[in-house]
Motif scaffolding. Structure first.
Motif, PDB file in Angstrom:
ATOM      1  N   PHE A  31       0.806  -1.210   0.027  1.00 48.03           N
ATOM      2  CA  PHE A  31       0.092  -0.110  -0.017  1.00 48.03           C
ATOM      3  C   PHE A  31       0.968   1.328  -0.003  1.00 48.03           C
ATOM      4  CE2 PHE A  31       0.541  -1.711   4.385  1.00 48.03           C
ATOM      5  CZ  PHE A  31       1.038  -0.781   4.972  1.00 48.03           C
ATOM      6  N   ASN A  32       0.121   2.386  -0.447  1.00 48.79           N
ATOM      7  CA  ASN A  32       0.957   3.528  -0.473  1.00 48.79           C
ATOM      8  C   ASN A  32       1.453   4.085   0.800  1.00 48.79           C
ATOM      9  OD1 ASN A  32       0.815   3.943  -3.304  1.00 48.79           O
ATOM     10  ND2 ASN A  32      -0.961   4.722  -3.506  1.00 48.79           N
ATOM     11  N   ASP A  33       2.470   4.588   1.081  1.00 48.88           N
ATOM     12  CA  ASP A  33       3.040   5.219   2.190  1.00 48.88           C
ATOM     13  C   ASP A  33       2.321   6.584   2.650  1.00 48.88           C
ATOM     14  OD1 ASP A  33       6.123   5.037   4.164  1.00 48.88           O
ATOM     15  OD2 ASP A  33       4.764   6.999   4.094  1.00 48.88           O
ATOM     16  N   ILE A  34       2.034   6.820   3.510  1.00 51.28           N
ATOM     17  CA  ILE A  34       1.116   8.019   3.820  1.00 51.28           C
ATOM     18  C   ILE A  34       1.969   9.339   3.825  1.00 51.28           C
ATOM     19  CG2 ILE A  34       1.190   8.169   6.501  1.00 51.28           C
ATOM     20  CD1 ILE A  34      -1.784   8.588   6.571  1.00 51.28           C
ATOM     21  N   THR A  90      14.624  -1.813   3.961  1.00 57.59           N
ATOM     22  CA  THR A  90      13.904  -1.841   5.307  1.00 57.59           C
ATOM     23  C   THR A  90      14.825  -1.594   6.408  1.00 57.59           C
ATOM     24  OG1 THR A  90      12.701  -3.642   6.656  1.00 57.59           O
ATOM     25  CG2 THR A  90      14.618  -4.405   5.509  1.00 57.59           C
ATOM     26  N   ASN A  91      14.105  -0.812   7.286  1.00 54.58           N
ATOM     27  CA  ASN A  91      14.672  -0.287   8.520  1.00 54.58           C
ATOM     28  C   ASN A  91      14.632  -1.144   9.572  1.00 54.58           C
ATOM     29  OD1 ASN A  91      15.423   2.351   6.948  1.00 54.58           O
ATOM     30  ND2 ASN A  91      13.679   2.882   7.479  1.00 54.58           N
ATOM     31  N   HIS A  92      15.699  -1.431  10.144  1.00 55.87           N
ATOM     32  CA  HIS A  92      15.655  -2.618  11.445  1.00 55.87           C
ATOM     33  C   HIS A  92      15.856  -2.065  12.639  1.00 55.87           C
ATOM     34  CE1 HIS A  92      17.454  -6.598  13.074  1.00 55.87           C
ATOM     35  NE2 HIS A  92      16.366  -6.402  13.620  1.00 55.87           N
ATOM     36  N   GLN A  98      13.560   2.112  12.856  1.00 59.45           N
ATOM     37  CA  GLN A  98      12.471   1.536  12.327  1.00 59.45           C
ATOM     38  C   GLN A  98      11.457   2.179  13.290  1.00 59.45           C
ATOM     39  OE1 GLN A  98      12.318  -2.732  12.877  1.00 59.45           O
ATOM     40  NE2 GLN A  98       9.881  -3.050  12.123  1.00 59.45           N
ATOM     41  N   GLU A  99      10.309   2.761  12.770  1.00 56.11           N
ATOM     42  CA  GLU A  99       9.195   3.456  13.590  1.00 56.11           C
ATOM     43  C   GLU A  99       8.056   2.368  13.948  1.00 56.11           C
ATOM     44  OE1 GLU A  99       8.487   7.211  11.679  1.00 56.11           O
ATOM     45  OE2 GLU A  99      10.487   7.670  12.316  1.00 56.11           O
ATOM     46  N   VAL A 100       7.652   1.714  12.609  1.00 55.10           N
ATOM     47  CA  VAL A 100       6.610   0.771  12.714  1.00 55.10           C
ATOM     48  C   VAL A 100       7.119  -0.693  12.993  1.00 55.10           C
ATOM     49  CG1 VAL A 100       4.241  -0.038  11.650  1.00 55.10           C
ATOM     50  CG2 VAL A 100       5.110   2.533  11.279  1.00 55.10           C
ATOM     51  N   PRO A 101       6.701  -1.227  14.209  1.00 58.71           N
ATOM     52  CA  PRO A 101       7.203  -2.515  14.501  1.00 58.71           C
ATOM     53  C   PRO A 101       6.563  -3.770  13.822  1.00 58.71           C
ATOM     54  CG  PRO A 101       5.856  -1.690  16.348  1.00 58.71           C
ATOM     55  CD  PRO A 101       5.755  -0.735  15.401  1.00 58.71           C
ATOM     56  N   LEU A 103       7.381  -5.839  10.082  1.00 56.30           N
ATOM     57  CA  LEU A 103       8.205  -5.682   8.996  1.00 56.30           C
ATOM     58  C   LEU A 103       7.789  -5.048   7.677  1.00 56.30           C
ATOM     59  CD1 LEU A 103      10.724  -6.540   7.392  1.00 56.30           C
ATOM     60  CD2 LEU A 103       9.572  -8.703   6.808  1.00 56.30           C
ATOM     61  N   HIS A 104       8.434  -4.087   7.175  1.00 52.79           N
ATOM     62  CA  HIS A 104       8.195  -3.304   6.152  1.00 52.79           C
ATOM     63  C   HIS A 104       9.226  -3.115   5.126  1.00 52.79           C
ATOM     64  CE1 HIS A 104       8.432  -0.515   8.942  1.00 52.79           C
ATOM     65  NE2 HIS A 104       8.709   0.249   8.100  1.00 52.79           N
ATOM     66  N   PHE A 105       9.074  -3.284   3.808  1.00 50.93           N
ATOM     67  CA  PHE A 105       9.974  -2.873   3.101  1.00 50.93           C
ATOM     68  C   PHE A 105       9.412  -1.577   2.289  1.00 50.93           C
ATOM     69  CE2 PHE A 105      10.217  -7.365   3.451  1.00 50.93           C
ATOM     70  CZ  PHE A 105      11.835  -7.564   3.338  1.00 50.93           C
ATOM     71  N   HIS A 106      10.361  -0.498   2.204  1.00 50.32           N
ATOM     72  CA  HIS A 106      10.217   0.642   1.300  1.00 50.32           C
ATOM     73  C   HIS A 106      10.232   0.437  -0.271  1.00 50.32           C
ATOM     74  CE1 HIS A 106       9.670   3.243   4.971  1.00 50.32           C
ATOM     75  NE2 HIS A 106      10.428   2.427   5.467  1.00 50.32           N
ATOM     76  N   PHE A 107       9.207   0.379  -1.017  1.00 48.62           N
ATOM     77  CA  PHE A 107       9.731   0.314  -2.700  1.00 48.62           C
ATOM     78  C   PHE A 107       9.775   1.930  -2.856  1.00 48.62           C
ATOM     79  CE2 PHE A 107       8.278  -0.150  -6.855  1.00 48.62           C
ATOM     80  CZ  PHE A 107       8.837  -1.048  -7.276  1.00 48.62           C
TER      81      PHE A 107
HETATM   82  P1  5GP Z   1       9.857   2.973   9.313  1.00 48.86           P
HETATM   83  O1  5GP Z   1      10.366   4.439   9.907  1.00 48.86           O
HETATM   84  O2  5GP Z   1       9.480   2.290  10.395  1.00 48.86           O
HETATM   85  O3  5GP Z   1      10.846   2.384   8.186  1.00 48.86           O
HETATM   86  O4  5GP Z   1       8.810   3.493   8.224  1.00 48.86           O
HETATM   87  C1  5GP Z   1       7.364   3.712   8.678  1.00 48.86           C
HETATM   88  C2  5GP Z   1       6.687   4.208   7.501  1.00 48.86           C
HETATM   89  O5  5GP Z   1       5.268   4.158   7.831  1.00 48.86           O
HETATM   90  C3  5GP Z   1       7.114   5.674   7.193  1.00 48.86           C
HETATM   91  O6  5GP Z   1       7.276   5.977   5.930  1.00 48.86           O
HETATM   92  C4  5GP Z   1       5.493   6.436   7.541  1.00 48.86           C
HETATM   93  O7  5GP Z   1       5.303   7.401   6.592  1.00 48.86           O
HETATM   94  C5  5GP Z   1       4.573   5.293   7.190  1.00 48.86           C
HETATM   95  N1  5GP Z   1       3.173   5.266   7.911  1.00 48.86           N
HETATM   96  C6  5GP Z   1       3.239   5.868   9.285  1.00 48.86           C
HETATM   97  N2  5GP Z   1       1.882   5.636   9.505  1.00 48.86           N
HETATM   98  C7  5GP Z   1       1.126   5.219   8.250  1.00 48.86           C
HETATM   99  C8  5GP Z   1       0.039   4.843   8.180  1.00 48.86           C
HETATM  100  O8  5GP Z   1      -1.009   5.251   8.865  1.00 48.86           O
HETATM  101  N3  5GP Z   1      -0.602   4.736   6.849  1.00 48.86           N
HETATM  102  C9  5GP Z   1       0.322   4.483   5.881  1.00 48.86           C
HETATM  103  N4  5GP Z   1       0.068   4.238   4.587  1.00 48.86           N
HETATM  104  N5  5GP Z   1       1.586   4.640   6.104  1.00 48.86           N
HETATM  105  C10 5GP Z   1       2.127   5.182   7.384  1.00 48.86           C
END
Ligand code: 5GP
Length: 119
Positions: A31-34, A90-92, A98-101, A103-107
């Protein structure tokens, strides 16, 4: 890092929070990053509960691992980036910021992304 079921991506997976879904397969949601950092900025996440790349590498099935790479290819095809390229990161945990705990890859793509880090 113990998995926290209240993280925002877990809520997106449970459809308790909205997201602009661009691709999905049996084990992966994209899904798209917000707050996009480039013209194309999609987040690729496993559907099961993995805190980070170490947890996933250690505990996921072969099918789950394969599905991540299937998603990479699907997104490159979807956005027609096979010639221009993109960046997948990916941020670990702490040093990776890493902000969201979950796992996610940024594309990232759709433009020249510059150097990844200045060293
Ligand atoms: P991290 O810093 O953990 O690698 O990346 C977390 C990513 O999640 C950030 O790029 C941030 O913009 C995205 N993000 C945070 N909250 C939401 C949300 O509610 N929806 C979506 N689609 N992305 C989010």
């Amino acid at each position: 890092m113990a998995y926290n079921k209240n993280n925002i991506f877990a809520k997106i997976l449970r459809r308790e929070a909205d997201a602009e879904i661009v691709y999905e397969n049996d084990h992966v949601l994209c899904f798209n990053d917000i707050f996009p950092k480039s013209k194309i900025h999609v987040l690729i996440i496993p559907k099961n509960e993995y805190s980070n790349i170490y947890d996933f590498s250690k505990n996921s099935s072969i099918n789950e691992k394969e599905s991540i790479f299937v998603a990479f290819q699907a997104l490159i095809d979807l956005f027609k980036l096979d010639k221009k390229g993109c960046r997948i990161i990916t941020n670990h945990d702490v040093d990776g910021r890493q902000e969201v705990p979950h796992l996610h890859f940024h594309f990232l793509g759709g433009q020249d992304l510059g150097k990844m880090i200045n060293i």
